[in-house]
Design a protein around this motif. Structure first.
Motif, mmCIF file in Angstrom:
data_model
loop_
_atom_site.group_PDB
_atom_site.id
_atom_site.type_symbol
_atom_site.label_atom_id
_atom_site.label_comp_id
_atom_site.label_asym_id
_atom_site.label_seq_id
_atom_site.Cartn_x
_atom_site.Cartn_y
_atom_site.Cartn_z
ATOM 1 N N ALA A 233 0.834 -1.206 0.000
ATOM 2 C CA ALA A 233 0.000 0.000 0.000
ATOM 3 C C ALA A 233 0.868 1.255 0.000
ATOM 4 C CB ALA A 233 -0.926 -0.001 1.214
ATOM 5 N N TRP A 234 1.959 1.242 0.744
ATOM 6 C CA TRP A 234 2.862 2.388 0.769
ATOM 7 C C TRP A 234 3.506 2.609 -0.596
ATOM 8 C CZ3 TRP A 234 3.885 6.385 3.827
ATOM 9 C CH2 TRP A 234 5.034 7.136 3.548
ATOM 10 N N ASN A 235 3.916 1.540 -1.258
ATOM 11 C CA ASN A 235 4.562 1.651 -2.564
ATOM 12 C C ASN A 235 3.619 2.175 -3.640
ATOM 13 O OD1 ASN A 235 6.913 0.677 -1.431
ATOM 14 N ND2 ASN A 235 6.565 -1.426 -2.123
ATOM 15 N N ALA A 236 2.321 1.976 -3.477
ATOM 16 C CA ALA A 236 1.352 2.415 -4.483
ATOM 17 C C ALA A 236 1.285 3.938 -4.600
ATOM 18 C CB ALA A 236 -0.025 1.855 -4.168
ATOM 19 N N CYS A 237 1.360 4.670 -3.490
ATOM 20 C CA CYS A 237 1.232 6.132 -3.571
ATOM 21 C C CYS A 237 2.191 6.895 -2.656
ATOM 22 C CB CYS A 237 -0.201 6.566 -3.272
ATOM 23 S SG CYS A 237 -0.693 6.350 -1.563
ATOM 24 N N GLY A 238 3.049 6.200 -1.952
ATOM 25 C CA GLY A 238 3.959 6.879 -1.025
ATOM 26 C C GLY A 238 3.259 7.328 0.244
ATOM 27 N N GLN B 205 -11.737 8.467 -0.441
ATOM 28 C CA GLN B 205 -10.353 8.053 -0.223
ATOM 29 C C GLN B 205 -9.672 9.191 0.516
ATOM 30 O OE1 GLN B 205 -8.634 6.907 -4.007
ATOM 31 N NE2 GLN B 205 -8.938 4.780 -3.409
ATOM 32 N N GLU B 206 -8.853 8.826 1.486
ATOM 33 C CA GLU B 206 -8.205 9.830 2.320
ATOM 34 C C GLU B 206 -6.761 9.415 2.591
ATOM 35 O OE1 GLU B 206 -8.913 11.904 6.682
ATOM 36 O OE2 GLU B 206 -10.330 10.441 5.940
ATOM 37 N N PRO B 207 -5.809 9.945 1.817
ATOM 38 C CA PRO B 207 -4.411 9.610 2.086
ATOM 39 C C PRO B 207 -3.898 10.372 3.306
ATOM 40 C CG PRO B 207 -4.550 11.144 0.261
ATOM 41 C CD PRO B 207 -5.957 10.793 0.643
ATOM 42 N N TYR B 208 -3.118 9.667 4.118
ATOM 43 C CA TYR B 208 -2.438 10.322 5.243
ATOM 44 C C TYR B 208 -1.183 10.978 4.701
ATOM 45 C CZ TYR B 208 -5.475 7.685 8.365
ATOM 46 O OH TYR B 208 -6.563 7.179 9.017
ATOM 47 N N LEU B 209 -1.166 12.295 4.637
ATOM 48 C CA LEU B 209 -0.020 13.028 4.105
ATOM 49 C C LEU B 209 1.103 13.106 5.129
ATOM 50 C CD1 LEU B 209 -2.047 15.876 2.404
ATOM 51 C CD2 LEU B 209 -1.198 13.764 1.370
ATOM 52 N N TYR C 88 -0.182 5.952 3.224
ATOM 53 C CA TYR C 88 -1.218 4.991 3.565
ATOM 54 C C TYR C 88 -2.564 5.626 3.249
ATOM 55 C CZ TYR C 88 2.495 2.541 5.961
ATOM 56 O OH TYR C 88 3.648 1.897 6.245
ATOM 57 N N MET C 89 -3.455 4.863 2.640
ATOM 58 C CA MET C 89 -4.727 5.390 2.149
ATOM 59 C C MET C 89 -5.881 4.808 2.961
ATOM 60 S SD MET C 89 -5.951 7.272 -0.509
ATOM 61 C CE MET C 89 -4.736 7.121 -1.782
ATOM 62 N N LYS C 90 -6.729 5.691 3.446
ATOM 63 C CA LYS C 90 -7.969 5.289 4.113
ATOM 64 C C LYS C 90 -9.074 5.338 3.061
ATOM 65 C CE LYS C 90 -10.420 6.732 8.259
ATOM 66 N NZ LYS C 90 -10.572 7.856 9.187
ATOM 67 N N THR C 91 -9.852 4.286 2.943
ATOM 68 C CA THR C 91 -10.971 4.254 1.994
ATOM 69 C C THR C 91 -12.237 3.850 2.739
ATOM 70 O OG1 THR C 91 -10.520 1.959 1.390
ATOM 71 C CG2 THR C 91 -9.538 3.646 0.018
ATOM 72 N N GLY C 92 -13.373 4.356 2.274
ATOM 73 C CA GLY C 92 -14.607 3.994 2.948
ATOM 74 C C GLY C 92 -15.825 4.682 2.389
ATOM 75 N N VAL C 93 -16.868 4.650 3.203
ATOM 76 C CA VAL C 93 -18.151 5.238 2.833
ATOM 77 C C VAL C 93 -18.649 6.092 4.002
ATOM 78 C CG1 VAL C 93 -19.479 3.218 3.610
ATOM 79 C CG2 VAL C 93 -20.454 4.745 1.921
#
Length: 142
Positions: free
Chosen positions: A74-79, A109-113, A81-86
Motif C-alpha cells: 500500500a505504501w509503494n502504491a502512492c507513497g 479516499q483519504e491519504p495520510y499526508l 497509507y490510504m484510508k478508503t470507505g463510505v
C-alpha cells in the motif's frame, strides 16, 4: 428538534464516537473503523425578512465506515497509507418547512499526508449522491 434531543444525540455521538478494529498478518496490518460525527451550525442573518428562516440552528450527523491498509504494498502504491470507505449522512437545515433535509452517501479516499505520534494530516476526496427533500423554487421559496 428540541435542544434536549440535540443535547442527548450529541452526548451519544461523543460517547460512541469511534470504534476501531485492527488485524494483521505477516507483512500487513488492516484497520477497520466506524466513526460518527455530529455538527451544529449557526445562520447569520442580514435581512430582517429572513429572520424566521434562521430561528433554529442547522445540524448534521455522519457515520463513516472505513479501512486502512498499513502494508508495504500500500505504501509503494502512492507513497502514503490510504484510508478508503463510505460516509452516510443526514442534515437538518434548521427549518424543515422551507428548507427541508438532506440524506447523503459518499465513497471516499483519504491519504495520510503526514502521520506521526503528535500530528496527523490528511486530505479527503469523495464522490456520492445526496437527496434533498426541498428544492429551491423562486416562486414558492422565500
Amino acid at each position: 428538534m428540541s435542544r434536549l434531543r440535540i443535547g442527548v444525540l450529541c452526548m451519544v455521538c461523543m460517547t460512541c464516537g469511534s470504534l476501531r478494529i485492527a488485524y494483521g498478518q505477516k507483512d500487513s496490518i488492516r484497520a477497520f473503523s466506524i466513526e460518527s460525527r455530529f455538527q451544529v451550525g449557526k445562520v447569520l442573518v442580514k435581512l430582517p425578512e429572513l429572520k424566521e428562516l434562521a430561528k433554529n440552528n442547522p445540524w448534521s450527523f455522519q457515520l463513516d465506515l472505513s479501512k486502512v491498509n498499513f502494508s508495504q504494498v500500500a505504501w509503494n502504491a502512492c507513497g502514503c497509507y490510504m484510508k478508503t470507505g463510505v460516509t452516510l449522512g443526514y442534515t437538518n437545515f434548521g427549518n424543515p418547512k422551507y428548507m427541508g433535509h438532506s440524506f447523503s452517501g459518499v465513497l471516499f479516499q483519504e491519504p495520510y499526508l503526514v502521520r506521526s505520534n503528535r500530528l496527523q494530516l490528511s486530505l479527503r476526496a469523495g464522490v456520492g449522491l445526496t437527496y434533498i427533500t426541498k428544492t429551491y423554487d423562486s416562486l414558492t421559496n422565500p
